[in-house]
Design a protein around this motif. Structure first.
Motif, short mmCIF file in Angstrom:
data_model
loop_
_atom_site.label_atom_id
_atom_site.label_comp_id
_atom_site.label_asym_id
_atom_site.label_seq_id
_atom_site.Cartn_x
_atom_site.Cartn_y
_atom_site.Cartn_z
N GLU A 142 -10.72 4.38 4.71
CA GLU A 142 -10.87 3.98 6.10
C GLU A 142 -10.46 5.15 7.00
O GLU A 142 -9.29 5.52 7.08
CB GLU A 142 -10.00 2.76 6.39
N LEU A 152 -5.79 1.27 -2.75
CA LEU A 152 -6.26 0.73 -4.04
C LEU A 152 -7.77 0.52 -4.07
O LEU A 152 -8.43 0.87 -5.04
CB LEU A 152 -5.54 -0.58 -4.36
N ILE A 153 -8.33 -0.07 -3.01
CA ILE A 153 -9.78 -0.27 -2.99
C ILE A 153 -10.42 1.02 -2.49
O ILE A 153 -10.32 1.37 -1.32
CB ILE A 153 -10.16 -1.46 -2.11
N LEU A 154 -11.02 1.74 -3.42
CA LEU A 154 -11.59 3.05 -3.10
C LEU A 154 -12.94 3.21 -3.78
O LEU A 154 -13.08 2.81 -4.94
CB LEU A 154 -10.67 4.16 -3.62
N PRO A 155 -13.91 3.81 -3.11
CA PRO A 155 -15.19 4.06 -3.79
C PRO A 155 -15.04 5.13 -4.88
O PRO A 155 -14.10 5.91 -4.87
CB PRO A 155 -16.11 4.53 -2.68
N LYS A 156 -16.01 5.12 -5.77
CA LYS A 156 -16.14 6.08 -6.88
C LYS A 156 -15.09 5.92 -7.97
O LYS A 156 -15.42 5.76 -9.12
CB LYS A 156 -16.22 7.52 -6.39
N LYS A 157 -13.82 6.01 -7.61
CA LYS A 157 -12.76 5.68 -8.57
C LYS A 157 -11.74 4.86 -7.81
O LYS A 157 -11.31 5.28 -6.74
CB LYS A 157 -12.09 6.97 -9.07
N ASN A 158 -11.37 3.68 -8.33
CA ASN A 158 -10.41 2.89 -7.57
C ASN A 158 -8.99 3.41 -7.74
O ASN A 158 -8.72 4.28 -8.58
CB ASN A 158 -10.55 1.40 -7.90
#
Lengths: 315, 124
Positions: free
Chosen positions: B10, B53-59
């Motif tokens: 974000e 924790l909530i992340l694109p590509k690799k969490n």
């Protein structure tokens, strides 16, 4: 208010409170089972004592046992449904609190910075206020979705259908989502016949449906890729279709995607947010608009979701 | 100057935190997804990592696991900074070796700064 003992035997009331049909309601099923067991014992007694035909008695017992077995199975299914929905519900609360807290914390951080007068020149107060406004919109949308779920559950969804161009609506929404899509390295394109008739539906609601479907396509395009939306005229209906090259849905999960609060427990769970109500809302709105909705998907190849809407008033 | 890596998708949060840290003379590194964050952590070896924790590509869990597996990065303190608060998530993050688990919505940036300084002093 004190619940009277009659409330407990008013099965219709009990079952409607559980929001399940009679054949999925444990109380009702147990009552039927009880009646059948009593009947079975009586019939066996009568058959065995009056006719003295043990084969007939045995057969009767066998048939009634089979019915009991089938009913028992329904009871287990009913409990399973209750258990699953309670699990999704607690999952939903944790997801939803995350969905609401994300914009709330962004607003909190930015306001705190502005209040301390520490915003830099690179990003002006106006810029901050604009971002805060967007976060605020995100929250309003999340809360609206919740209210919509409630309306659907209570059969209180009132649509205001009118004629509008689904193509224009779609291009407007694509424009709004373009920036968001490029953050996920996804490109959206629109394929549509030049002369498409207008559809007859609730424009605002259909807008939300297309937003949910587009939002999903972008979110689950975890490695980017093309997103194609197409519109075509098919037998008095407009068929709207969106294809992505994203994560896809496993066969086991395909059965549950339209369920309320359902979110895939796969790896993508922590790669993107999502409230688990988008497709549930989409299905209810499309079906009530006299259209159909469906999808096809292949794991790690991508998904295609589609819906159709009537061109003319259906009644 | 201490280096802090903030892995967060974000942008608004990154920008706000970034400005605040810079004004308090920290140098901030930013990554918008898990993969980029991991790469940057290995290259820059920051003094602290703030990890969503909530992340694109690799969490975030995957990033944390890989950071703790690599001998070069395993001693860098990682503060998980998220809005998820399920007990399963908290336990998993701490079991994977997170130094602390912080919920974004509960802190203002200056309160977070205080938390960050405690970790940095403790680890230096």
């Amino acid at each position: 208010m004190v619940a009277s003992w009659t409330d407990n035997i008013n099965l219709k009331k009990v079952c409607s409170e559980y929001r399940v049909g009679l054949w999925q309601c444990p109380q009702f099923l147990f009552l039927i089972m009880g009646i059948i067991i009593i009947l079975a014992m009586l019939v066996t007694y009568v058959v065995a004592s009056r006719y003295q035909e043990p084969e007939l008695a045995a057969l009767t017992v066998l048939v009634l046992t089979a019915i009991l077995f089938a009913l028992g199975n329904l009871v287990v299914k009913a409990f399973e449904k209750v258990a699953l929905s309670s699990r999704s519900k607690s999952e939903f609360i944790s997801i939803m609190s995350h969905q609401l807290r994300s914009p709330l914390s962004a607003i909190k951080w930015q306001l705190s910075l502005l209040l301390q007068g520490q915003s830099s020149k690179a990003y002006s107060t106006g810029n901050y206020l604009e971002t805060i406004m967007q976060q605020n919109d995100r929250m309003i949308r999340a809360v609206n979705d919740l209210l919509e779920v409630n309306r659907i559950e209570d059969n209180d969804l009132i649509l205001r259908p009118q004629k509008f161009s689904l193509k224009n609506l779609t291009s407007k929404i694509i424009e709004e989502y373009n920036k968001y899509a490029s953050a996920y390295n996804a490109q959206i394109s629109l394929l549509a016949d030049g002369e498409l008739p207008e559809v007859f539906a609730d424009e605002e609601r259909i807008g939300r449906v297309t937003e949910h479907l587009l939002d999903n396509a972008i979110r689950y395009s975890i490695n980017g890729g093309k997103i194609t939306i197409s519109l075509e005229n098919k037998e008095n209906k407009i068929l709207w279709k969106i294809s992505d090259e994203g994560h896809g849905i496993s066969p086991a999960e395909q059965k549950r995607v339209f369920e309320k609060y359902f979110r895939s427990p796969s790896a993508a769970r922590y790669q993107t947010g999502g409230s688990g109500v988008g497709l549930f809302i989409a299905k209810a709105i499309i079906q009530q608009s006299g259209g159909e909705i469906g999808f096809s998907s292949q794991e790690s190849k991508g998904s295609t979701f589609w819906f159709s809407l009537p061109i003319n008033k259906t009644s | 100057m201490k280096k802090i890596l903030f892995i967060e998708d974000e942008e608004a949060l990154q920008r706000t935190m970034g400005e605040m840290l810079e004004q308090n003379s920290y140098s901030i590194l930013k990554a918008l997804d898990g993969e980029a964050g991991l790469k940057m952590a290995k290259k820059e070896l920051p003094d602290l990592i703030l990890l969503d924790l909530i992340l694109p590509k690799k969490n975030g869990f995957e990033v944390l696991e890989e950071l703790k597996k690599d001998s070069a990065t395993k001693n860098i303190p990682v503060a998980v900074l998220t809005n998820l608060e399920g007990s399963a998530e908290v336990e998993r993050a701490l079991a994977l070796g997170a130094t602390t688990y912080l919920v974004k919505a509960n802190y203002k940036p200056d309160e977070l700064l205080a938390k960050i300084e405690v970790i940095l002093n403790h680890h230096s």
